[in-house]
Design an enzyme around this catalytic site. Structure first.
Site, PDB file in Angstrom:
ATOM      1  N   TYR A  75       0.834  -1.211   0.000  1.00 51.35           N
ATOM      2  CA  TYR A  75       0.000   0.000   0.000  1.00 51.35           C
ATOM      3  C   TYR A  75       0.870   1.264   0.000  1.00 51.35           C
ATOM      4  O   TYR A  75       0.597   2.223  -0.710  1.00 51.35           O
ATOM      5  CB  TYR A  75      -0.926   0.000   1.223  1.00 51.35           C
ATOM      6  CG  TYR A  75      -1.918   1.142   1.179  1.00 51.35           C
ATOM      7  CD1 TYR A  75      -3.176   0.958   0.601  1.00 51.35           C
ATOM      8  CD2 TYR A  75      -1.607   2.400   1.692  1.00 51.35           C
ATOM      9  CE1 TYR A  75      -4.080   2.004   0.524  1.00 51.35           C
ATOM     10  CE2 TYR A  75      -2.503   3.445   1.612  1.00 51.35           C
ATOM     11  CZ  TYR A  75      -3.743   3.246   1.042  1.00 51.35           C
ATOM     12  OH  TYR A  75      -4.630   4.277   0.963  1.00 51.35           O
ATOM     13  N   PHE A 127      -6.473  20.471 -24.111  1.00 52.73           N
ATOM     14  CA  PHE A 127      -7.224  19.280 -24.513  1.00 52.73           C
ATOM     15  C   PHE A 127      -8.602  19.344 -23.859  1.00 52.73           C
ATOM     16  O   PHE A 127      -8.807  20.079 -22.899  1.00 52.73           O
ATOM     17  CB  PHE A 127      -6.472  18.007 -24.103  1.00 52.73           C
ATOM     18  CG  PHE A 127      -7.194  16.764 -24.546  1.00 52.73           C
ATOM     19  CD1 PHE A 127      -7.362  16.510 -25.904  1.00 52.73           C
ATOM     20  CD2 PHE A 127      -7.742  15.881 -23.631  1.00 52.73           C
ATOM     21  CE1 PHE A 127      -8.057  15.385 -26.323  1.00 52.73           C
ATOM     22  CE2 PHE A 127      -8.438  14.751 -24.050  1.00 52.73           C
ATOM     23  CZ  PHE A 127      -8.592  14.500 -25.397  1.00 52.73           C
ATOM     24  N   ASP A 128      -9.554  18.563 -24.378  1.00 49.36           N
ATOM     25  CA  ASP A 128     -10.944  18.697 -23.896  1.00 49.36           C
ATOM     26  C   ASP A 128     -11.109  18.435 -22.398  1.00 49.36           C
ATOM     27  O   ASP A 128     -11.854  19.137 -21.718  1.00 49.36           O
ATOM     28  CB  ASP A 128     -11.926  17.850 -24.722  1.00 49.36           C
ATOM     29  CG  ASP A 128     -11.613  16.360 -24.729  1.00 49.36           C
ATOM     30  OD1 ASP A 128     -10.586  15.958 -24.157  1.00 49.36           O
ATOM     31  OD2 ASP A 128     -12.394  15.590 -25.318  1.00 49.36           O
ATOM     32  N   ASP A 218       1.493  20.227 -20.400  1.00 42.73           N
ATOM     33  CA  ASP A 218       0.694  19.021 -20.605  1.00 42.73           C
ATOM     34  C   ASP A 218       1.537  18.130 -21.514  1.00 42.73           C
ATOM     35  O   ASP A 218       1.664  18.372 -22.712  1.00 42.73           O
ATOM     36  CB  ASP A 218      -0.651  19.357 -21.252  1.00 42.73           C
ATOM     37  CG  ASP A 218      -1.481  18.099 -21.551  1.00 42.73           C
ATOM     38  OD1 ASP A 218      -0.890  17.000 -21.629  1.00 42.73           O
ATOM     39  OD2 ASP A 218      -2.706  18.221 -21.713  1.00 42.73           O
ATOM     40  N   ALA A 220       1.416  14.889 -22.406  1.00 38.93           N
ATOM     41  CA  ALA A 220       0.879  13.600 -22.871  1.00 38.93           C
ATOM     42  C   ALA A 220       1.738  13.005 -23.992  1.00 38.93           C
ATOM     43  O   ALA A 220       2.068  11.831 -23.972  1.00 38.93           O
ATOM     44  CB  ALA A 220      -0.564  13.769 -23.334  1.00 38.93           C
ATOM     45  N   LYS A 261      -0.174   7.617 -23.293  1.00 38.09           N
ATOM     46  CA  LYS A 261       0.334   7.930 -24.634  1.00 38.09           C
ATOM     47  C   LYS A 261       1.822   7.574 -24.690  1.00 38.09           C
ATOM     48  O   LYS A 261       2.172   6.433 -24.933  1.00 38.09           O
ATOM     49  CB  LYS A 261       0.107   9.419 -24.956  1.00 38.09           C
ATOM     50  CG  LYS A 261      -1.342   9.758 -25.309  1.00 38.09           C
ATOM     51  CD  LYS A 261      -2.191   9.960 -24.092  1.00 38.09           C
ATOM     52  CE  LYS A 261      -3.515  10.597 -24.416  1.00 38.09           C
ATOM     53  NZ  LYS A 261      -4.400  10.634 -23.253  1.00 38.09           N
ATOM     54  N   HIS A 453     -19.367  14.911 -26.027  1.00 38.76           N
ATOM     55  CA  HIS A 453     -19.052  13.973 -27.107  1.00 38.76           C
ATOM     56  C   HIS A 453     -18.970  12.525 -26.645  1.00 38.76           C
ATOM     57  O   HIS A 453     -19.179  11.611 -27.433  1.00 38.76           O
ATOM     58  CB  HIS A 453     -17.756  14.383 -27.820  1.00 38.76           C
ATOM     59  CG  HIS A 453     -16.587  14.554 -26.912  1.00 38.76           C
ATOM     60  ND1 HIS A 453     -16.454  15.633 -26.070  1.00 38.76           N
ATOM     61  CD2 HIS A 453     -15.503  13.779 -26.701  1.00 38.76           C
ATOM     62  CE1 HIS A 453     -15.331  15.510 -25.394  1.00 38.76           C
ATOM     63  NE2 HIS A 453     -14.732  14.394 -25.751  1.00 38.76           N
TER      64      HIS A 453
HETATM   65  N1  F0G Z   1      -3.911  15.971 -22.336  1.00 42.39           N
HETATM   66  C1  F0G Z   1      -3.883  15.608 -23.630  1.00 42.39           C
HETATM   67  C2  F0G Z   1      -3.100  16.414 -24.610  1.00 42.39           C
HETATM   68  C3  F0G Z   1      -4.592  14.482 -24.040  1.00 42.39           C
HETATM   69  O1  F0G Z   1      -4.569  14.138 -25.319  1.00 42.39           O
HETATM   70  C4  F0G Z   1      -5.313  13.737 -23.079  1.00 42.39           C
HETATM   71  C5  F0G Z   1      -6.069  12.555 -23.466  1.00 42.39           C
HETATM   72  C6  F0G Z   1      -5.300  14.153 -21.746  1.00 42.39           C
HETATM   73  C7  F0G Z   1      -4.579  15.280 -21.415  1.00 42.39           C
HETATM   74  C8  F0G Z   1      -6.049  13.425 -20.672  1.00 42.39           C
HETATM   75  O2  F0G Z   1      -5.441  12.216 -20.379  1.00 42.39           O
HETATM   76  O3  F0G Z   1      -7.072  10.441 -21.049  1.00 42.39           O
HETATM   77  O4  F0G Z   1      -5.188   9.959 -19.485  1.00 42.39           O
HETATM   78  O5  F0G Z   1      -7.094  11.329 -18.741  1.00 42.39           O
HETATM   79  N2  F0G Z   1      -6.314  12.266 -24.634  1.00 42.39           N
HETATM   80  C9  F0G Z   1      -6.997  11.087 -25.125  1.00 42.39           C
HETATM   81  C10 F0G Z   1      -7.171  11.218 -26.604  1.00 42.39           C
HETATM   82  C11 F0G Z   1      -8.250  10.739 -24.416  1.00 42.39           C
HETATM   83  O6  F0G Z   1      -7.891  10.379 -27.183  1.00 42.39           O
HETATM   84  O7  F0G Z   1      -6.583  12.102 -27.211  1.00 42.39           O
HETATM   85  P1  F0G Z   1      -6.250  10.924 -19.875  1.00 42.39           P
END
Ligand code: F0G
Length: 461
Positions: A75, A127-128, A218, A220, A261, A453
């Site tokens: 843990y 990102f969204d 960010d 990713a 990613k 979406h």
């Molecule tokens: N930032 C970016 C640039 C992303 O592309 C994503 C996720 C996230 C943050 C959030 O990360 O999914 O691990 O919570 N992108 C995916 C996509 C969902 O399909 O582009 P997460």
């Protein structure tokens, strides 16, 4: 290298397979209807080639699977945590970090700690989920990417760059006290997976620092961004990817990363920072929502897979192949006359749905129309990145604000599909393009308040 059509052999061979199957046309139609024409709501077994996302859908290496077997599931204070910590410190160089279960968990915690009503968070493009996390706490995400990003045909090598003049002006007008932190997304997923140059990261960092605004990356798809810097930015041609990464993060005060990613794992995230006081607040939020700070909502084995995957994601043979594969798909689509956003992004090719379906207005969701048709004809799942994902009412006037780009993203899972899969995608899209005028738009019949979406439902017009 990246614009050539010839296909570079994958720098791996396959020792485990997973069958995929194309169900017949009638079953596909039934599956579409049952999902309310939302491809997020379909059963994965009904998909033949899944290009919905490159997130968590890649193939782990034998080394990662082996590392998972040594996962320490204690843990607190697990060895897996310390192995991950060593990799994170080596690559990113921040003083503090916590694991999170994925990227948006890090965003949620950062927003919980720093976002208040009516504050602003600038970025090149959020990102969204980042945008939604900021909005959900009353903040205002602000996109300040260069205008090139909206020019489908501009071949600017770093279309993800944040416009520094816009940023200076924005800070002067808004007041730095209304900006608890600033961001930049590498690569710029919402704007076509386009990279950000080192020069731009450095310049943006200088502006944020001058104004005492903490700067978070960010990250990713930072490794893909690193390789774009190596191949496109003067002075980095011979610099190892690890060094480029270290330089990139040296300009920031912290970073958030979806490990799904560029760490090539199925689940996981990271949140790093240099500010000790912030770290204390983050840990409290983390314990409340995710888990103890040495596992952050993940299993010990997940931490080990990330620790190994972080290095594999920076491997130059892998990155060369990775960006080449995306460029190959873009190139072949281009040859078939299919309009796409140029140049190819890192993780995905984006079809320009306005040009593909000029007769369907944004209010009738042309990106969605093409996404549905691509599944209907070929069992292929892409992802609308346009009006369905980004249109929102203006917080002041209440009028709908439509995104500038109307795209269908074909995201390529890492180390998963081969050239023949991509050739099939090209063939199907070319067939649809030949009869594009037959396609019709959609109407939304159900939508929630945030991130519609994922769950909204449609009716064909
Ligand atoms: N930032 C970016 C640039 C992303 O592309 C994503 C996720 C996230 C943050 C959030 O990360 O999914 O691990 O919570 N992108 C995916 C996509 C969902 O399909 O582009 P997460």
């Amino acid at each position: 290298m990246q614009s050539e059509g010839t296909y570079m052999p994958e720098p791996f061979r396959i020792k485990m397979t997973e069958p995929i199957h194309l169900i017949d046309a009638e079953e596909r139609e039934k599956a579409l209807k049952a999902a309310g024409y939302n491809l997020f709501l379909m059963k994965a077994e009904h998909i033949f080639i899944d290009l919905l996302t490159d997130s968590g859908t890649g193939a782990m290496s034998h080394t990662q699977w082996a590392a998972m077997m040594s996962g320490d599931e204690s843990y607190a204070g697990a060895q897996s945590y310390f192995r991950l910590k060593a990799a994170v410190e080596d690559i990113f160089g921040f003083k503090y970090f916590v694991p999170t279960h994925q990227g948006r968990a890090a965003e949620s915690i950062l927003s919980a700690v720093l976002v208040k009503e009516n504050i602003y968070v600038p970025s090149n493009m959020h990102f969204d989920t980042t945008e939604a996390n900021i909005r959900a706490r009353g903040g205002r995400p602000t996109n300040l990417v260069n205008d090139d990003a909206f020019d489908i045909n501009s071949l600017h090598p770093f279309k993800g760059d944040l416009n520094t003049q816009k940023l200076e002006k924005f800070i002067a007008e808004t007041g730095a006290d209304k900006i608890p932190f600033g961001m930049i997304t590498v690569t710029n997923n919402s704007g076509g997976g386009q990279p950000v140059s080192m020069a731009n990261i450095k310049a943006v960092s200088a502006i944020y620092r001058k104004n005492k605004i903490p700067f978070f990356i960010d990250a990713a798809r930072y490794a893909e961004n690193v390789f774009f810097i190596k191949t496109r930015e003067a002075g980095y041609e011979t610099t190892p990817t690890l060094e480029i990464a270290r330089e990139m993060f040296s300009y920031a005060d912290g970073m958030l990363m979806s490990a799904k990613k560029d760490a090539i794992v199925n689940i996981g995230g990271l949140f790093c920072m240099n500010d000790g006081a912030l770290f204390e607040r983050v840990k409290t939020e983390l314990i409340l929502r995710e888990g103890f700070p040495t596992y952050g909502g993940l299993a010990g084995r997940d931490l080990d897979a990330i620790a190994v995957g972080l290095y594999e994601g920076l491997d130059e043979d892998y990155l060369r192949y990775r960006l080449h594969q995306t460029a190959y798909l873009a190139n072949e689509l281009g040859k078939a006359g299919v309009p796409i956003l140029k140049p190819a992004g890192g993780h995905a090719v984006y079809v320009d749905c306005r040009a593909f379906l000029p007769h369907i207005p944004q209010q009738e969701y042309p990106g969605q129309a093409l996404a549905v048709e691509l599944y209907r004809v070929g069992g292929i799942r892409g992802c609308e990145i346009g009006t369905v994902m980004f249109a929102h009412p203006d917080p002041v006037t209440g009028e709908m604000v439509y995104p500038k780009l109307e795209l269908l993203r074909l995201a390529i899972p890492r180390r998963t599909y081969t050239q023949s899969h991509l050739d099939y995608v090209v063939r199907i899209l070319a067939q649809i393009y030949e009869r594009n005028k037959e396609l019709k738009g959609f109407e939304i019949t159900y939508e929630p308040k945030f991130l519609r979406h994922f769950v909204c439902q449609f009716k064909p017009l």
